[in-house]
Design an enzyme around this catalytic site. Structure first.
Site, PDB file in Angstrom:
ATOM      1  N   GLU B  53      23.415 -24.017  17.097  1.00  7.31           N
ATOM      2  CA  GLU B  53      22.104 -24.239  16.496  1.00  7.31           C
ATOM      3  C   GLU B  53      21.076 -23.784  17.516  1.00  7.31           C
ATOM      4  O   GLU B  53      21.090 -24.243  18.655  1.00  7.31           O
ATOM      5  CB  GLU B  53      21.967 -25.741  16.195  1.00  7.31           C
ATOM      6  CG  GLU B  53      20.894 -26.069  15.202  1.00  7.31           C
ATOM      7  CD  GLU B  53      20.797 -27.587  14.964  1.00  7.31           C
ATOM      8  OE1 GLU B  53      21.850 -28.254  14.768  1.00  7.31           O
ATOM      9  OE2 GLU B  53      19.674 -28.094  14.990  1.00  7.31           O
ATOM     10  N   ASP B  64      11.373 -34.517  16.946  1.00  7.42           N
ATOM     11  CA  ASP B  64      12.041 -34.435  18.239  1.00  7.42           C
ATOM     12  C   ASP B  64      11.500 -35.424  19.260  1.00  7.42           C
ATOM     13  O   ASP B  64      10.304 -35.677  19.340  1.00  7.42           O
ATOM     14  CB  ASP B  64      11.927 -33.013  18.796  1.00  7.42           C
ATOM     15  CG  ASP B  64      12.866 -32.065  18.069  1.00  7.42           C
ATOM     16  OD1 ASP B  64      14.076 -32.375  18.018  1.00  7.42           O
ATOM     17  OD2 ASP B  64      12.397 -31.049  17.528  1.00  7.42           O
TER      18      ASP B  64
END
Lengths: 421, 265
Positions: B53, B64
């Site tokens: 990824e 995040d």
């Protein structure tokens, strides 16, 4: 762009904008069943938040159609906020400008000093209905943080506020107020350390605590149903102002003006006049210093559509879709985006969006202070600046209505510093 | 830099799972620690990873935690662009066939234009896309644009996703189904939330694609635990933390140890 394939609507049941319809014959605007305002709005959030948004929308729809909810909200508006706020004829300012009469909708006289409380008390009622036990907010200038902290204290619920570190410095007065009201204030040191970064952190915190915590967004931004819900709760500004104008002058104003950061005071007052074709409506964005190439906050004027904080709307971004740093002397306007309803109102031409620079705002602040004895918030001063221009151009028979969204006590250090007082 | 795009990520990974292999997918922020080292690291990890990824950094990554935020800031400050990232992925894919899946937020994709982004990603050899702020209700256009170019749009399922919705997302996903292990942003954790096993169980009956668990999988032990029910794991923060510390051998040994933990030899 091809239209998206038809999908079953996530939002059940389909809502009606009963709140506006109930008390206002005009000014009813609402998002479609996908939470869209034309091609703007929507719900661009992580899957982790989808269930909370669905629950919020279900509870909101139920509340909006529940007479008990409205009775309680009406009581809070009267007894806690002190509504209706006055409609004030600024006579000496009018004389000084030498044009149309300038009317101020005095949201600065609402409890906690700005229109923000109209939204937070309503959202706190929904928090209780959802059975959530804690609230979370972001704040730029600190007025929404204070209004959330006060509403949370009123209902006895813990409150956490994220505020950009830069804003905690330039609006330290409001940091102290929030703490005194029992809220926890967490300074955010990421990015530009302003409102955008406070919203980022609030969203991250919300992902972790969504099952117990309601996120009280302070403007008509964010994923559906926030722009709808906050706009509905703020629409009382326009409903009152329209009635007051008719009562005091026997006619509607020629122009309505409000400042636009996220744009909640503006949507609040605009909703009252949207259907009155003869009323010209103006939003005023912050142009920052006005220097060529310098950062500013005119997302509608100079941005292009993009997706940030849950919605598609005009946005300050570079060619790669990275968000650009915003700037305004007014921390509450210092934001690279704008509410999706404004983007729709820009595209359909119903509202004209102007700008005012930091210097324009400070000059308007001084003029209003010395001619009327009112210290306006620097945010509201942007609207006052363009309101005076409109009054000048309309001539003596006209009426200009300016939304004075908040008081300027929080800004005395900034303005004193700029003026060397 | 044209690479074969007629590649079906879901079929490729399903084949591996059917052979008894658990999947390990590390996450790298594109362009770190430097463009050249990123490409080398991709190729090195490809020896034990089943897919990689690659995060195209965004200025405001709300899903995040601090580590990946820091990596995004560093990459953007170093001048990484969307086109630059796709160029680096294409370079890596000349040296390995381990598929690349791009993780980015919706605005960079929206800004490029959905068809244009899909076309450029396909030309770079990318196999799929994860867009954490694009829920099912908003994904139809991008899903179609990617499908037209043979790319998979991977759906995420969260602990708060109700059962009926989880089955809908599982059925709509392509490539794999991404189960978010816990309520929170990306980061490290010491134990695996029991909810993640329940979510995997909720999803499994509704898809024949591999079901991978991500967010907070930071050790071989947690990876092994997750793979008792899931088909594999995605390892982000634990990798990026080592990249930020310039500990590239540490990244390689972490992924090898995860490989060993999920499929003891």
């Amino acid at each position: 762009m091809t239209p998206p394939r038809r999908r079953p609507s996530f939002w059940e049941p389909k809502y009606t904008d009963v709140m506006s319809a109930r008390s206002a014959p005009a000014g009813v605007t609402s998002a479609d069943t996908r939470g869209r305002w034309g091609e703007y709005g929507g719900v661009f959030v992580p899957e982790s938040l989808m269930e909370a948004l669905r629950q919020l929308e279900a509870v909101r729809v139920e509340a909006w159609t529940d007479p008990e909810f409205h009775a309680e909200l009406d009581r809070l508006n009267r007894e806690v906020i002190g509504r209706p706020t006055p409609l004030y004829l600024a006579s000496r300012l009018t004389t000084k400008v030498g044009g149309a009469r300038i009317w101020l909708k005095r949201e600065d006289m609402a409890f906690t000093g700005a229109h923000k409380i109209n939204n937070t008390l309503g959202q706190l009622l929904l928090t209780l209905r959802m059975g959530k036990t804690r609230v979370l907010a972001e704040t730029g200038a600190g007025m929404h943080g204070v209004a959330t902290a006060a509403a949370a204290a009123y209902f006895g619920i813990p409150c956490l506020v994220y505020m950009g570190a830069e804003d905690t410095r330039r609006q330290s007065h409001n940091v102290a107020r929030m703490k005194m009201l029992g809220a926890e204030v967490r300074p955010v040191t990421n990015g530009s350390e302003t409102l955008k970064d406070a919203i980022n952190e609030a969203l991250r915190e919300w992902v972790s605590t969504v099952e117990t915590t309601h996120y009280v967004i302070g403007s008509v931004v964010g994923p559906h149903p926030y722009p709808q819900m906050v706009g509905d709760l703020q629409s009382i500004i326009g409903r009152e102002a329209r009635g007051q104008m008719l009562e005091l002058t026997g006619k509607l104003p020629d122009a309505v003006v409000a400042c636009v950061g996220g744009g909640s005071n503006a949507i609040g007052i605009f909703r009252g006049f949207i259907d009155d074709a003869g009323v010209r409506i103006y939003g005023v964005e912050a142009a920052g210093t006005g220097a060529k190439g310098a950062p500013h906050s005119a997302a509608i004027g100079l941005g292009r559509p993009g997706v940030l904080h849950g919605a598609r709307s005009y946005l300050l971004q570079d060619n790669d879709g990275q968000i650009l740093p915003a700037h305004s002397v007014a921390p509450g306007l210092d934001y690279p985006g704008v509410g999706p309803e404004h983007s729709m109102l820009k595209d359909n031409g119903r509202v004209q969006y102007l700008t005012a620079t930091d210097a324009d705002a400070v000059a308007a602040f001084r003029t209003l202070a010395s001619s009327e004895g009112i210290l306006p918030a620097l945010e509201s001063s942007h609207a006052v600046a363009r309101g005076m221009d409109l009054a000048r151009s309309l001539g003596k028979d006209g009426d200009v209505l300016v939304c004075l969204s908040g008081r300027g006590d929080k800004d005395v250090d900034i303005v004193a510093g700029m003026l060397g007082l | 830099m044209s690479v074969d795009i007629q590649f079906d990520l879901g079929a490729h990974l399903k084949q591996k799972v059917s052979e008894g292999r658990k999947l390990v997918v590390p996450y790298l922020t594109c362009g770190l620690p430097s463009p050249g080292e990123f490409v080398d690291l991709y190729v090195k990890l490809a020896e034990s990873a089943d897919a990689i990824e690659v995060g195209i950094p965004f200025s405001d990554p709300v899903m995040d935690g601090p580590v990946i935020q820091e990596a995004s800031v560093r990459a953007l400050e170093a001048g990484v662009t969307v086109d630059g990232c796709l160029g680096l992925i294409a370079e890596a894919l000349k040296r390995t066939s381990t598929p690349a899946v791009v993780m980015t937020y919706y605005n960079p994709v929206h800004s490029a234009g959905l068809e244009t982004f899909a076309e450029k990603a396909a030309a770079a050899g990318v196999s799929g896309l994860i867009v954490p702020d694009l829920p099912y209700e908003e994904c139809a256009e991008l899903d179609q644009a990617l499908k037209d170019k043979g790319l998979a749009l991977i759906q995420l399922v969260a602990p708060t996703t109700p059962a009926e919705r989880a089955s809908m997302l599982a059925a709509a996903s392509r490539g794999w189904v991404y189960v978010v292990s816990r309520m929170g942003v990306t980061g490290l954790q010491d134990s695996l939330a029991s909810a993640s096993a329940e979510v995997v169980d909720r999803v499994k009956p509704h898809t024949d694609l591999p079901v991978l668990v991500g967010v907070g999988i930071s050790t071989g032990e947690l990876a092994g635990e997750a793979c008792r029910v899931a088909d594999g794991v995605i390892v982000g923060t634990a990798v990026v933390k080592r990249v930020l510390e310039d500990d590239l051998p540490g990244v390689v040994s972490l992924i090898s140890s995860m490989r060993e933990a999920v499929n003891p030899s």
